[in-house]
Design an enzyme around this catalytic site. Structure first.
Site, short mmCIF file in Angstrom:
data_model
loop_
_atom_site.label_atom_id
_atom_site.label_comp_id
_atom_site.label_asym_id
_atom_site.label_seq_id
_atom_site.Cartn_x
_atom_site.Cartn_y
_atom_site.Cartn_z
N GLY A 56 0.82 -1.22 0.00
CA GLY A 56 0.00 0.00 0.00
C GLY A 56 0.85 1.26 0.00
N CYS A 57 1.91 1.26 0.79
CA CYS A 57 2.78 2.45 0.89
C CYS A 57 3.53 2.69 -0.41
CB CYS A 57 3.74 2.28 2.06
SG CYS A 57 2.88 2.08 3.64
#
Length: 168
Positions: A56-57
């Site tokens: 996600g990051c």
């Protein structure tokens, strides 16, 4: 960061919209130390994320990277923040070709100033972690918009559209 079940944690995520940007000063990639004063006269998108090089990051950072020129056209700088070390940030930034700096906040001073540390749960264990959050600070140092508990899909586009609205 693991917390006992009965431990009370005060909810730190009170809204900062309309308030002055919290003061911060910390080491960043590129051998730079940034403070909130370094962004006076421009807009700043400061986004907090849990961990370098996680799915996600990475996706969120790539989307900020891919829209970076659009943000720059709006007199807006981007700054990513997590608790990782400068070394971890430099590797992440280099691998992903991020054109913006990443701020290292191992002591959580900047995270706490923005109220993004919260109780999280993984595999039944509770711990204190970074709540994925984004703030837009205008050229006068005021927080004009915030997002908390961010879902990555479509988020960067929404942030860009909000920045573009500021210019109207």
């Amino acid at each position: 960061y693991f917390i006992k079940k009965n431990h009370k944690v005060k909810n730190m995520s009170k809204s900062l919209e309309g308030k002055k940007c919290p003061k911060f000063k910390a080491e960043c990639t590129g051998n730079i130390t940034y403070s909130n004063k370094d962004f006076e006269g421009k807009n700043l998108v400061i986004y907090f994320y849990p961990k370098d090089s996680t799915p996600g990051c990475t996706t969120e950072g790539q989307q900020f990277r891919d829209n970076y020129k659009q943000f720059k056209k709006c007199n807006t700088e981007i700054l990513g923040v997590s608790r990782e070390s400068i070394k971890s940030h430099e590797n992440f930034k280099s691998k992903q070709n991020f054109p913006f700096e990443l701020l290292s906040d191992p002591d959580e001073k900047v995270c706490k100033a923005f109220g993004v540390i919260k109780m999280k749960s993984m595999y039944g264990r509770q711990y204190m972690g970074v709540d994925r959050s984004t703030f837009i600070i205008n050229d006068k140092g005021k927080i004009v918009k915030e997002w908390r508990a961010v879902k990555v899909k479509g988020h960067v586009q929404e942030v860009l559209e909000t920045v573009q609205e500021l210019l109207k």
